[in-house]
Design a protein around this motif. Sequence first.
Motif, PDB file in Angstrom:
ATOM      1  N   ARG A   1     -10.223   1.051  -4.560  1.00  0.00           N
ATOM      2  CA  ARG A   1      -9.247   1.514  -3.640  1.00  0.00           C
ATOM      3  C   ARG A   1      -9.287   2.940  -3.811  1.00  0.00           C
ATOM      4  O   ARG A   1      -9.467   3.682  -4.807  1.00  0.00           O
ATOM      5  N   GLU A   2      -8.636   3.550  -2.716  1.00  0.00           N
ATOM      6  CA  GLU A   2      -8.518   4.919  -2.645  1.00  0.00           C
ATOM      7  C   GLU A   2      -6.901   5.143  -2.375  1.00  0.00           C
ATOM      8  O   GLU A   2      -6.446   4.504  -1.431  1.00  0.00           O
ATOM      9  N   ILE A   3      -6.247   6.245  -3.274  1.00  0.00           N
ATOM     10  CA  ILE A   3      -4.839   6.243  -3.114  1.00  0.00           C
ATOM     11  C   ILE A   3      -4.419   7.605  -2.908  1.00  0.00           C
ATOM     12  O   ILE A   3      -4.796   8.474  -3.993  1.00  0.00           O
ATOM     13  N   LYS A   4      -3.738   8.103  -2.026  1.00  0.00           N
ATOM     14  CA  LYS A   4      -3.323   9.540  -1.812  1.00  0.00           C
ATOM     15  C   LYS A   4      -2.014   9.445  -2.301  1.00  0.00           C
ATOM     16  O   LYS A   4      -1.072   8.744  -2.041  1.00  0.00           O
ATOM     17  N   VAL A   5      -1.881  10.628  -3.287  1.00  0.00           N
ATOM     18  CA  VAL A   5      -0.537  11.013  -3.640  1.00  0.00           C
ATOM     19  C   VAL A   5       0.233  12.185  -3.292  1.00  0.00           C
ATOM     20  O   VAL A   5      -0.714  13.229  -3.550  1.00  0.00           O
ATOM     21  N   VAL A   6       0.953  12.510  -2.885  1.00  0.00           N
ATOM     22  CA  VAL A   6       1.944  13.831  -2.556  1.00  0.00           C
ATOM     23  C   VAL A   6       2.877  14.003  -3.346  1.00  0.00           C
ATOM     24  O   VAL A   6       3.986  12.992  -3.234  1.00  0.00           O
ATOM     25  N   GLY A   7       3.268  14.897  -4.163  1.00  0.00           N
ATOM     26  CA  GLY A   7       4.571  15.151  -4.566  1.00  0.00           C
ATOM     27  C   GLY A   7       5.426  16.452  -4.179  1.00  0.00           C
ATOM     28  O   GLY A   7       4.686  17.442  -3.881  1.00  0.00           O
ATOM     29  N   PHE A   8       6.747  16.329  -4.023  1.00  0.00           N
ATOM     30  CA  PHE A   8       7.405  17.297  -3.526  1.00  0.00           C
ATOM     31  C   PHE A   8       8.706  17.448  -4.613  1.00  0.00           C
ATOM     32  O   PHE A   8       9.109  16.498  -5.070  1.00  0.00           O
ATOM     33  N   ILE A   9       8.917  18.839  -4.772  1.00  0.00           N
ATOM     34  CA  ILE A   9      10.184  19.318  -5.254  1.00  0.00           C
ATOM     35  C   ILE A   9      11.007  19.873  -4.003  1.00  0.00           C
ATOM     36  O   ILE A   9      10.535  20.709  -3.368  1.00  0.00           O
ATOM     37  N   ASN A  10      12.202  19.290  -3.615  1.00  0.00           N
ATOM     38  CA  ASN A  10      12.979  19.694  -2.252  1.00  0.00           C
ATOM     39  C   ASN A  10      11.752  19.299  -1.198  1.00  0.00           C
ATOM     40  O   ASN A  10      11.403  18.335  -1.011  1.00  0.00           O
TER      41      ASN A  10
ATOM     42  N   ALA B   1       1.467   1.675  -5.706  1.00  0.00           N
ATOM     43  CA  ALA B   1       0.916   1.526  -4.154  1.00  0.00           C
ATOM     44  C   ALA B   1       0.208   0.356  -4.156  1.00  0.00           C
ATOM     45  O   ALA B   1       0.013  -0.476  -3.159  1.00  0.00           O
ATOM     46  N   VAL B   2      -0.902   0.153  -5.023  1.00  0.00           N
ATOM     47  CA  VAL B   2      -1.929  -0.898  -5.059  1.00  0.00           C
ATOM     48  C   VAL B   2      -1.269  -2.200  -5.484  1.00  0.00           C
ATOM     49  O   VAL B   2      -1.629  -3.301  -4.881  1.00  0.00           O
ATOM     50  N   ASN B   3      -0.634  -2.162  -6.526  1.00  0.00           N
ATOM     51  CA  ASN B   3       0.261  -3.180  -7.351  1.00  0.00           C
ATOM     52  C   ASN B   3      -0.588  -4.540  -7.319  1.00  0.00           C
ATOM     53  O   ASN B   3      -0.214  -5.786  -6.905  1.00  0.00           O
ATOM     54  N   GLU B   4      -1.760  -4.285  -8.204  1.00  0.00           N
ATOM     55  CA  GLU B   4      -2.486  -5.506  -8.471  1.00  0.00           C
ATOM     56  C   GLU B   4      -2.447  -5.413 -10.067  1.00  0.00           C
ATOM     57  O   GLU B   4      -2.440  -4.479 -10.687  1.00  0.00           O
TER      58      GLU B   4
ATOM     59  N   ALA C   1       3.025   7.867  -2.575  1.00  0.00           N
ATOM     60  CA  ALA C   1       1.487   7.337  -2.525  1.00  0.00           C
ATOM     61  C   ALA C   1       1.224   6.279  -1.485  1.00  0.00           C
ATOM     62  O   ALA C   1       2.099   5.514  -1.006  1.00  0.00           O
ATOM     63  N   GLN C   2      -0.087   6.258  -0.849  1.00  0.00           N
ATOM     64  CA  GLN C   2      -0.490   5.760   0.422  1.00  0.00           C
ATOM     65  C   GLN C   2      -1.650   5.081  -0.198  1.00  0.00           C
ATOM     66  O   GLN C   2      -2.806   5.970  -0.224  1.00  0.00           O
ATOM     67  N   GLY C   3      -1.906   3.773  -0.150  1.00  0.00           N
ATOM     68  CA  GLY C   3      -3.337   3.131  -0.751  1.00  0.00           C
ATOM     69  C   GLY C   3      -4.094   2.879   0.633  1.00  0.00           C
ATOM     70  O   GLY C   3      -3.655   2.874   1.733  1.00  0.00           O
ATOM     71  N   ARG C   4      -5.507   2.635   0.358  1.00  0.00           N
ATOM     72  CA  ARG C   4      -6.419   2.626   1.527  1.00  0.00           C
ATOM     73  C   ARG C   4      -7.488   1.527   1.136  1.00  0.00           C
ATOM     74  O   ARG C   4      -7.628   1.425  -0.035  1.00  0.00           O
ATOM     75  N   PHE C   5      -7.981   0.860   1.871  1.00  0.00           N
ATOM     76  CA  PHE C   5      -9.024  -0.230   1.596  1.00  0.00           C
ATOM     77  C   PHE C   5      -8.388  -1.319   0.981  1.00  0.00           C
ATOM     78  O   PHE C   5      -9.028  -1.942  -0.031  1.00  0.00           O
ATOM     79  N   GLU C   6      -7.366  -1.911   1.402  1.00  0.00           N
ATOM     80  CA  GLU C   6      -6.831  -3.007   0.658  1.00  0.00           C
ATOM     81  C   GLU C   6      -7.752  -4.231   0.500  1.00  0.00           C
ATOM     82  O   GLU C   6      -7.120  -5.010  -0.245  1.00  0.00           O
ATOM     83  N   GLU C   7      -8.588  -4.621   1.372  1.00  0.00           N
ATOM     84  CA  GLU C   7      -9.385  -5.743   0.993  1.00  0.00           C
ATOM     85  C   GLU C   7     -10.591  -5.449  -0.040  1.00  0.00           C
ATOM     86  O   GLU C   7     -11.100  -6.491  -0.283  1.00  0.00           O
ATOM     87  N   ALA C   8     -10.579  -4.347  -0.277  1.00  0.00           N
ATOM     88  CA  ALA C   8     -11.800  -4.115  -1.317  1.00  0.00           C
ATOM     89  C   ALA C   8     -11.370  -4.210  -2.766  1.00  0.00           C
ATOM     90  O   ALA C   8     -10.339  -3.803  -2.930  1.00  0.00           O
ATOM     91  N   ARG C   9     -12.255  -4.241  -3.728  1.00  0.00           N
ATOM     92  CA  ARG C   9     -12.061  -4.267  -5.049  1.00  0.00           C
ATOM     93  C   ARG C   9     -11.763  -2.776  -5.481  1.00  0.00           C
ATOM     94  O   ARG C   9     -10.900  -2.387  -6.342  1.00  0.00           O
TER      95      ARG C   9
ATOM     96  N   ASN D   1       0.713  -1.257  -0.002  1.00  0.00           N
ATOM     97  CA  ASN D   1      -0.081  -0.047  -0.095  1.00  0.00           C
ATOM     98  C   ASN D   1       0.789   1.249  -0.046  1.00  0.00           C
ATOM     99  O   ASN D   1       0.370   2.206   0.502  1.00  0.00           O
ATOM    100  N   LYS D   2       1.858   1.196  -0.332  1.00  0.00           N
ATOM    101  CA  LYS D   2       3.041   2.266  -0.223  1.00  0.00           C
ATOM    102  C   LYS D   2       3.920   2.449  -1.558  1.00  0.00           C
ATOM    103  O   LYS D   2       4.259   1.057  -1.928  1.00  0.00           O
ATOM    104  N   ALA D   3       4.042   3.541  -2.185  1.00  0.00           N
ATOM    105  CA  ALA D   3       4.986   3.295  -3.279  1.00  0.00           C
ATOM    106  C   ALA D   3       5.595   4.848  -3.216  1.00  0.00           C
ATOM    107  O   ALA D   3       5.226   5.973  -2.802  1.00  0.00           O
TER     108      ALA D   3
END
Length: 180
Positions: free
Chosen positions: A135-144, A96-99, A125-133, A60-62
């Motif tokens: 999924r919700e994934i939050k992604v945050v991007g940074f420069i420095n 992050a889900v990797n299915e 990326a951080q995934g949620r609801f790993e047992e369900a078909r 659930n992370k990438a």
Amino acid sequence: MAKNKMSLAQEALDKIPSFEDETESVEELLNDGTFLNDELKTHQKIKTTFSGSLVELKKNKAKVILQTTHEMSVDEFGLIHSGFIFGAAEYAAIAAVNEENIVIIGCKSKFFAPAKVGDLIVLEAQGRFEEARKREIKVVGFINEIKVFEGLFHAIILENHILKTKIDELQASMQGKDFS
């Protein structure tokens, strides 16, 4: 003599710290051989040049790192087209889900700051609801340490590849029909 707008804008851009200003070089990070693309169950043919390189993969992370290049820029200032950032974020989300048969079905995203040629964008990326078909994934991007992107991706895991599913449905609907 007064400076024109272009030279003032270039000076402002030059003052923004870039990844090259940090102690660890881009080449060290991107060429250290720790890419995890081979461990993915999906998107095996993705072009990492434009979508970033997968450098961390856990349940659930990438983490994807996108090195911005001249090919991604839209003008003489080196402004990066936001579609490349979004594409790298989507890549981080699916990793992050990797299915095998994951499909992004929606996203709500925000861009907080521009990127320029030479920037290194780290997308986590951080995934949620790993047992369900679904999924919700939050992604945050940074420069420095500056947040440049945040997105909430929605995905679904299918039994078959989405394009194969459509072909199978079409073939099933056509069986038994005489087209002669």
